[in-house]
Design an enzyme around this catalytic site. Sequence first.
Site, PDB file in Angstrom:
ATOM      1  N   ARG A 187       0.969  -1.149  -0.103  1.00 36.65           N
ATOM      2  CA  ARG A 187      -0.011   0.143   0.065  1.00 36.65           C
ATOM      3  C   ARG A 187       1.011   1.379   0.009  1.00 36.65           C
ATOM      4  NH1 ARG A 187      -2.914   3.044   4.946  1.00 36.65           N
ATOM      5  NH2 ARG A 187      -4.009   4.657   3.347  1.00 36.65           N
TER       6      ARG A 187
ATOM      7  N   HIS B 224      -2.681  11.071   0.637  1.00 37.94           N
ATOM      8  CA  HIS B 224      -2.307  11.037   1.946  1.00 37.94           C
ATOM      9  C   HIS B 224      -1.500  12.236   2.638  1.00 37.94           C
ATOM     10  CE1 HIS B 224      -1.165   7.564   4.875  1.00 37.94           C
ATOM     11  NE2 HIS B 224      -0.559   8.738   5.619  1.00 37.94           N
TER      12      HIS B 224
ATOM     13  N   GLU C 259      -7.598   8.550   6.037  1.00 35.71           N
ATOM     14  CA  GLU C 259      -7.734   9.305   7.478  1.00 35.71           C
ATOM     15  C   GLU C 259      -8.169  10.564   7.235  1.00 35.71           C
ATOM     16  OE1 GLU C 259      -4.500   8.696   9.945  1.00 35.71           O
ATOM     17  OE2 GLU C 259      -4.652   6.796  10.272  1.00 35.71           O
TER      18      GLU C 259
ATOM     19  N   ASN D 183      -7.763   2.118   9.773  1.00 33.73           N
ATOM     20  CA  ASN D 183      -6.198   2.281  10.498  1.00 33.73           C
ATOM     21  C   ASN D 183      -6.317   2.081  11.875  1.00 33.73           C
ATOM     22  OD1 ASN D 183      -5.192   2.819   7.886  1.00 33.73           O
ATOM     23  ND2 ASN D 183      -4.606   5.014   8.222  1.00 33.73           N
TER      24      ASN D 183
ATOM     25  N   TYR E 230      -4.345   1.359  15.592  1.00 35.18           N
ATOM     26  CA  TYR E 230      -3.261   1.251  16.500  1.00 35.18           C
ATOM     27  C   TYR E 230      -3.409   0.911  17.871  1.00 35.18           C
ATOM     28  CZ  TYR E 230      -0.726   3.448  12.420  1.00 35.18           C
ATOM     29  OH  TYR E 230      -0.150   3.539  11.046  1.00 35.18           O
TER      30      TYR E 230
ATOM     31  N   GLU F 268      -3.678   0.057   8.049  1.00 37.79           N
ATOM     32  CA  GLU F 268      -2.535   0.196   8.460  1.00 37.79           C
ATOM     33  C   GLU F 268      -2.685  -0.308  10.245  1.00 37.79           C
ATOM     34  OE1 GLU F 268      -1.289   4.419   9.330  1.00 37.79           O
ATOM     35  OE2 GLU F 268      -1.822   4.656   7.050  1.00 37.79           O
TER      36      GLU F 268
HETATM   37  C1  BGC Z   1      -0.681   7.690   9.274  1.00 41.95           C
HETATM   38  C2  BGC Z   1       0.495   7.469   9.204  1.00 41.95           C
HETATM   39  C3  BGC Z   1       1.343   7.575  10.375  1.00 41.95           C
HETATM   40  C4  BGC Z   1       1.021   6.565  11.141  1.00 41.95           C
HETATM   41  C5  BGC Z   1       1.752   6.629  12.455  1.00 41.95           C
HETATM   42  C6  BGC Z   1      -1.349   7.034  10.748  1.00 41.95           C
HETATM   43  O1  BGC Z   1      -2.393   7.442  11.307  1.00 41.95           O
HETATM   44  O2  BGC Z   1      -1.564   7.289   8.377  1.00 41.95           O
HETATM   45  O3  BGC Z   1       1.042   8.573   8.170  1.00 41.95           O
HETATM   46  O4  BGC Z   1       2.788   7.741   9.987  1.00 41.95           O
HETATM   47  O5  BGC Z   1      -0.419   6.965  11.494  1.00 41.95           O
HETATM   48  O6  BGC Z   1       1.663   7.669  13.175  1.00 41.95           O
END
Ligand code: BGC
Length: 523
Positions: A117, A162, A208, A348, A350, A422
Site C-alpha cells: 500500500r 495521504h 484518514e 487504520n 493502532y 494500517e
Molecule cells: C498515518 C501515518 C502515520 C501513522 C503513525 C497513521 O495515522 O496514516 O501517516 O505515520 O499513523 O503515526
Amino acid sequence: MKSKSSTIFIFFLISVSSPLLEASNNGNRLFKSEENQAPEIKRSDFPPGFLFGAATSAYQVEGAYLEDNKSLSNWDVFCHSAGCSKDGLNGDIADDHYNLFLEDIDAMHSIGLDSYRFSISWSRILPRGRFGEVNPAGIMFYNKIIDNLILKGIEPFVTINHNDLPQELEDRYGSWLNQQMQEDFVYLAEICFKYFGDRVKYWVTINEPNMFIELAYEQGIFPPSRCSEPFGNCIFGNSDIEPLTAMHNMLLAHGKAAKLYHENFQPKQGGLIGLVAHCYMFEPLTDSELDREAAKRAFAFNVGWLLDPAVFGFYPEEMRKYLGSKLPTFSYEEKKFMEKSVDFIGINHYSAIYVKDCTNSSCSATGNCAIQGFVDKAVESDGVLIGERTGLEYLFVVPRGMEEIVNLIKTRYNNKPMFITENGYSSPDLQEQRVSELVNDVKRVEYHTSYLAFLAKSIRDGADVRGYFVWSLLDSYEWLEGYNVRFGLYYVDRKTLIRVPKLSVSWYKNFLKIKVFLWIKMH
Ligand code: BGC
C-alpha cells in the site's frame, strides 16, 4: 486426437514454528491485561486470498522533493518555512524511495508480501493541480512501481491522497476549505484511474480525513496550521467550524471520485474503491451509563463522522444533535452517490483510549467543546495505563482493541468488506539506542502477533476482513516526530539510507511462509 485433461493439486505447506515465533507468543504474557492475552496465530487462521502487506505514504518515504518537475507540496513548504518536526528534519530526502524503490520492492518480495500500500504524491503527477499539465515523469515513476510490483506478484494497493497536496491549491483558494478542492481531487483521481487503473485493483481515495482534519484544522499542528482557542493559538482558523467544512469537502471529493470510478472505470477495470478511517477503539473510562454513552459519542464524532456519510449518505445522529445547523448537509443527489461510495472500509487501527463524559461532569477546555462531542480522552484509569506505552504518547498497546473495533465497524456498517490498512508499533525511548538494539524489535513482533490474533478472532466470528497491512515497510519520516519514531520493518540508516531488516522481517517472513500452492498439471 489426444484428449486434454487437467488436474488441480492443492498443497498446504506448513512452516515449522520457529524459535522466534515461540518467543513472540510467550512474549504475549508481557501484556498486562488478561483480556489482551492472545492465542498463537498462523497464516492459516486467515481466509484464502487474504492480503498481507505493508504500507507507506509518499511524503514519508519518497524524498526527491524537487526531482523531475515535481512541485512544492504543502508539507515541503510547511517544513521549509516553519521547521516541521522535533528533530528539525523534513521529507526532502526521506528514505529516497523515489530512487531506491526497486530495492524496496525486492525487500517486499523477500518477505513474501501479497500487497504493497503506497500513496501518490499529488504534486509529482499534477504539479499545479488542474491548473497545469500532467507531469510525465511522475506518471512514469508510479508506472514503474506498479509494473515492478506486479512482476514480483505483489498487488498494488493505492491511496490517492495521504496528507500532501500541491501548495498552489492552498495558495490559490485554501485547499480543503474551498469547494473547488472537490473538483481538483476528482481531476487527480481521474488521472490515476486512467493511467494506472488497468493494473491497480484496490483504490483508497483519501487516507484518514478524520485524523488529518483534527491535526490541520482543529489543533492546527499540521499544515495549513489553522485553529482557534481552546485547541490552539493559531494566527488563522476556527476550530469550531473549519473542521466541519474541510470534512464536507473531503467527503464530497471522495464521493464524486468514487462515482466516477464506479460509472466510468470499474466496469472495464474491475477494481474496488474505498476510504480509510483512523479508528481508535474508544473505551468508557468507568462503567457508568454516561461514560458508556460518551464512548459511543466519541466513535460517532471520529469514525462515524467520516464513515456514516460514506456508507449511509448522512452524518451521525449524535453529531446532528450536538452541532445542529453548524453541521453541513448532503443534498438528495449527493446522498444518492455518497451512500454507494465505498466498496470497502479501510481501518487504520493502532490503539485504544478511554473516554469520559463531559455533558455532566467537569472536563478540560476542549472536552467541553461541541466539536469534540463533549468527551474527554484519558490514557489511564485509576492510575493504570490502558496499555503499554509506545513511541507516540497517544498510542498504546491494546491488542483486544483490534477485535473490538472490527466488530463495532462490522455491526454499524452491515459487515461491509474491510481491510486493516494500517497497524503498527514504534518503540519508546529510541534516541540513545544502537542499531543492534533497534533491529532486535521483539516488541514489534509481539505487537503484530497479538493484534493479528485478535483480528483472526473477529474474522472467525464473521467479520468480512480481507487484508492486513503493517505500518510500515520502512522507518520513515513520522510527520511532527521526524525520524526518531520508527514504525518500520526495516531500519533505515539516515546517512547512508541503507535498509537493515529488523527481527520483525524474519517474523513476517516465517508467518507468511504458510502458503497454499496451486499446481495445475495439464496433460
Ligand atoms: C498515518 C501515518 C502515520 C501513522 C503513525 C497513521 O495515522 O496514516 O501517516 O505515520 O499513523 O503515526
